[in-house]
Motif scaffolding. Sequence first.
Motif, PDB file in Angstrom:
ATOM      1  N   GLU A 292      36.256 -17.884  18.716  1.00  0.00           N
ATOM      2  CA  GLU A 292      37.652 -17.744  19.104  1.00  0.00           C
ATOM      3  C   GLU A 292      38.261 -19.099  18.848  1.00  0.00           C
ATOM      4  O   GLU A 292      39.479 -19.213  18.662  1.00  0.00           O
ATOM      5  N   ARG A 293      37.510 -20.238  19.492  1.00  0.00           N
ATOM      6  CA  ARG A 293      38.277 -21.363  19.471  1.00  0.00           C
ATOM      7  C   ARG A 293      38.508 -21.911  17.913  1.00  0.00           C
ATOM      8  O   ARG A 293      39.714 -22.315  17.823  1.00  0.00           O
ATOM      9  N   THR A 294      37.648 -21.812  17.248  1.00  0.00           N
ATOM     10  CA  THR A 294      37.881 -22.065  15.753  1.00  0.00           C
ATOM     11  C   THR A 294      39.002 -21.317  15.345  1.00  0.00           C
ATOM     12  O   THR A 294      39.884 -21.776  14.623  1.00  0.00           O
ATOM     13  N   ARG A 295      39.181 -20.089  15.438  1.00  0.00           N
ATOM     14  CA  ARG A 295      40.298 -19.324  14.868  1.00  0.00           C
ATOM     15  C   ARG A 295      41.605 -19.694  15.720  1.00  0.00           C
ATOM     16  O   ARG A 295      42.467 -19.853  14.919  1.00  0.00           O
ATOM     17  N   ALA A 296      41.523 -20.113  16.956  1.00  0.00           N
ATOM     18  CA  ALA A 296      42.937 -20.449  17.462  1.00  0.00           C
ATOM     19  C   ALA A 296      43.341 -21.731  17.045  1.00  0.00           C
ATOM     20  O   ALA A 296      44.392 -21.776  16.496  1.00  0.00           O
ATOM     21  N   LEU A 297      42.378 -22.717  16.586  1.00  0.00           N
ATOM     22  CA  LEU A 297      42.709 -24.048  16.175  1.00  0.00           C
ATOM     23  C   LEU A 297      43.245 -23.720  14.686  1.00  0.00           C
ATOM     24  O   LEU A 297      44.186 -24.716  14.281  1.00  0.00           O
ATOM     25  N   ALA A 298      42.457 -23.084  14.063  1.00  0.00           N
ATOM     26  CA  ALA A 298      42.922 -22.780  12.440  1.00  0.00           C
ATOM     27  C   ALA A 298      44.185 -22.206  12.367  1.00  0.00           C
ATOM     28  O   ALA A 298      44.910 -22.829  11.354  1.00  0.00           O
ATOM     29  N   LEU A 299      44.304 -21.327  13.440  1.00  0.00           N
ATOM     30  CA  LEU A 299      45.784 -20.740  13.263  1.00  0.00           C
ATOM     31  C   LEU A 299      46.858 -21.768  13.820  1.00  0.00           C
ATOM     32  O   LEU A 299      48.002 -21.893  12.819  1.00  0.00           O
ATOM     33  N   HIS A 300      46.754 -22.640  14.665  1.00  0.00           N
ATOM     34  CA  HIS A 300      47.619 -23.702  14.899  1.00  0.00           C
ATOM     35  C   HIS A 300      47.742 -24.567  13.658  1.00  0.00           C
ATOM     36  O   HIS A 300      49.017 -25.204  13.468  1.00  0.00           O
ATOM     37  N   ASN A 301      46.460 -25.082  13.167  1.00  0.00           N
ATOM     38  CA  ASN A 301      46.621 -25.820  12.056  1.00  0.00           C
ATOM     39  C   ASN A 301      47.486 -25.436  10.801  1.00  0.00           C
ATOM     40  O   ASN A 301      48.016 -26.219  10.019  1.00  0.00           O
ATOM     41  N   LEU A 302      47.272 -24.203  10.736  1.00  0.00           N
ATOM     42  CA  LEU A 302      48.117 -23.449   9.521  1.00  0.00           C
ATOM     43  C   LEU A 302      49.688 -23.526   9.853  1.00  0.00           C
ATOM     44  O   LEU A 302      50.277 -23.836   9.074  1.00  0.00           O
ATOM     45  N   TYR A 303      49.971 -23.192  11.212  1.00  0.00           N
ATOM     46  CA  TYR A 303      51.475 -23.360  11.464  1.00  0.00           C
ATOM     47  C   TYR A 303      51.926 -24.830  11.154  1.00  0.00           C
ATOM     48  O   TYR A 303      52.680 -25.016  10.882  1.00  0.00           O
ATOM     49  N   LEU A 304      51.037 -25.937  11.633  1.00  0.00           N
ATOM     50  CA  LEU A 304      51.278 -27.221  11.647  1.00  0.00           C
ATOM     51  C   LEU A 304      51.420 -27.663  10.099  1.00  0.00           C
ATOM     52  O   LEU A 304      52.758 -28.320   9.446  1.00  0.00           O
ATOM     53  N   LEU A 305      50.639 -27.021   9.163  1.00  0.00           N
ATOM     54  CA  LEU A 305      50.819 -27.623   7.984  1.00  0.00           C
ATOM     55  C   LEU A 305      51.737 -26.947   7.164  1.00  0.00           C
ATOM     56  O   LEU A 305      52.675 -27.465   6.454  1.00  0.00           O
ATOM     57  N   LYS A 306      52.019 -25.638   7.660  1.00  0.00           N
ATOM     58  CA  LYS A 306      53.404 -24.862   7.078  1.00  0.00           C
ATOM     59  C   LYS A 306      54.483 -25.665   7.468  1.00  0.00           C
ATOM     60  O   LYS A 306      55.489 -25.809   6.583  1.00  0.00           O
ATOM     61  N   SER A 307      54.673 -26.186   8.844  1.00  0.00           N
ATOM     62  CA  SER A 307      55.828 -26.909   9.080  1.00  0.00           C
ATOM     63  C   SER A 307      56.124 -28.188   8.450  1.00  0.00           C
ATOM     64  O   SER A 307      57.071 -28.468   8.195  1.00  0.00           O
ATOM     65  N   GLU A 308      54.842 -28.730   8.039  1.00  0.00           N
ATOM     66  CA  GLU A 308      54.853 -30.201   7.447  1.00  0.00           C
ATOM     67  C   GLU A 308      55.642 -29.891   6.041  1.00  0.00           C
ATOM     68  O   GLU A 308      56.350 -30.579   5.512  1.00  0.00           O
ATOM     69  N   VAL A 309      55.252 -28.666   5.241  1.00  0.00           N
ATOM     70  CA  VAL A 309      55.932 -28.400   3.855  1.00  0.00           C
ATOM     71  C   VAL A 309      57.172 -28.225   3.926  1.00  0.00           C
ATOM     72  O   VAL A 309      58.059 -28.451   3.289  1.00  0.00           O
ATOM     73  N   GLU A 310      57.511 -27.179   4.977  1.00  0.00           N
ATOM     74  CA  GLU A 310      58.945 -26.890   5.173  1.00  0.00           C
ATOM     75  C   GLU A 310      59.840 -28.071   5.384  1.00  0.00           C
ATOM     76  O   GLU A 310      60.777 -28.282   5.241  1.00  0.00           O
ATOM     77  N   GLY A 311      59.156 -28.888   6.143  1.00  0.00           N
ATOM     78  CA  GLY A 311      59.894 -30.283   6.620  1.00  0.00           C
ATOM     79  C   GLY A 311      60.377 -31.161   5.614  1.00  0.00           C
ATOM     80  O   GLY A 311      61.307 -31.459   5.323  1.00  0.00           O
ATOM     81  N   ALA A 312      59.328 -31.388   4.686  1.00  0.00           N
ATOM     82  CA  ALA A 312      59.659 -32.117   3.484  1.00  0.00           C
ATOM     83  C   ALA A 312      60.605 -31.445   2.352  1.00  0.00           C
ATOM     84  O   ALA A 312      61.512 -32.016   2.341  1.00  0.00           O
TER      85      ALA A 312
END
Length: 519
Positions: A292-312
């Motif tokens: 569950e922890r892996t899944r939670a962190l993976a989800l967070h990391n995905l949101y973060l990467l998405k916001s990095e792309v959108e920010g750029a």
Amino acid sequence: MFEVEDTDLAGRIGRLTVGDKELETPAFLPVVHPFRQEVSAAELKGMGFGAVMTNSYITKRKWGEEAVRRGIHDIIGFDGIVMTDSGGYQALIYGEVKVDPVSIAKYQRDIGSDIAVVLDLPTGYPASRERALFTVRETLKAERKTLKAVTERPPLLVGPIQGGAHEDIMARCARAVAKMPFDVYAIGSPVEIMNGYDFDVLASIIRVAKANLPPDKPVHLFGAAHPLTIPMAVAMGCDLFDSASYVLFAKQDRYMTPTGVRRLSELAYLPCVCPVCARSSPEELAALVPRERTRALALHNLYLLKSEVEGAKQALKEGRLWEHVAQKARSHPKLFTGTMRMAEGTDQLMEGTPVSKQKAIMLFDRLDYIRPELVRYRDAVSKRWMPTSRRLVLLVVSHVDERFFAEVPEMLACASAGGFDLCLFREFFGVVPLELYGTYPVSQSLACEVTDAQVLERSVKDAIAILSKKGFREATVISEEGMLPLSSELAAALRAEVRPIRRGHVAALKEFASSLRVH
Ligand SMILES: [Zn+2]
């Protein structure tokens, strides 16, 4: 089909059409395992990812012909754009891959991959010249063979470029691949480079590859989704990125932030408001069972990467991609070095940078001294500005504000009456002929008031170099009293006399103009 809609630096917002599906670029394609998905492909779609990357080599070993019957979209459960890799990366990690390029390309086509990648042999990093030459030879051989044998092509076919950190080999490979009719070109092997934070090497690789690829084709950067490098890669013209980093990092309890990757155990807070972080604390995440922890962190990391792309992308739209990248550069000294390396490729960056922008450019320090708008400006003054007289007056003032701007017409009238050319010394710009005062980016710039010694030094040097070759016979520096030390330096180099300003700029210029008439 690939259409570019907007550009800034070498970056672009584009539209990639694959059959009846469309993808706006730059886009991050999360890598999904064909059957072991911590975050399901359907969830990825729900999070707004229009395309994913999966591995055809693993798919073939697990499903073989069944995947041909069902199609890759059904196998992984994703109805968006599916890009498939060919196993080249497995070759890098596990040694030889037991497939040949033609059969894996045909397999990708037969399982309905939207974007298929030709089997390549990644150079890796670090790698010897011999290794680099060998991997390039093998990759080119596979590409030629595939193009020849696979006459009925998948919707989009990707040609990888190898060579690693050996710039000449990478350039040669890029030139060879550029001549082949691929729909997308892909830059290989940056994973280890990014893991080692060798961002200057990454910048060099992208620059060399891009310089040798057709500008109208999309460029993919393999395995490249590190939160630190997305803005730089976007600014350098990479259109697609794939990565499994979101889940690989999650498995090691690593949490992505906009300024780098942290261990969960290091975090006192969760500096993020994604659906995972908004509802938990670091302690709560740490207390989850590993899956569950892996899944939670993976989800967070995905949101973060998405916001990095959108920010750029948002920064690109605003014409503030440089500011965005420069800000990110402060996240790590090695990223700053990488950003400096990126900036050395001025010609590439200049190409996509509009000649004038709505928003003012912001100037802080030496990194900004080499931003494309300024390089272009100084170059234009150096090469194209023609003085109208043989007499130069260089104005040196501590700062330029609205009041100064309002007086420019009157100052220019003095110059015309006195028969001299009037220039302003200005940090970052070097020399500003006052008749160009209203042009972009001189009047649309915001510079910080604190002087950066290196910027000042380079501005002085460039101003002298430009003015020295304009054929002036006489020069006068008219200076605010507080600027006299700098003015003396300029005057010495220009063999000019210095006159202090006592009662305002206009009065000083009028006085000077009338002194000319007396003589
Ligand atoms: Zn989060």
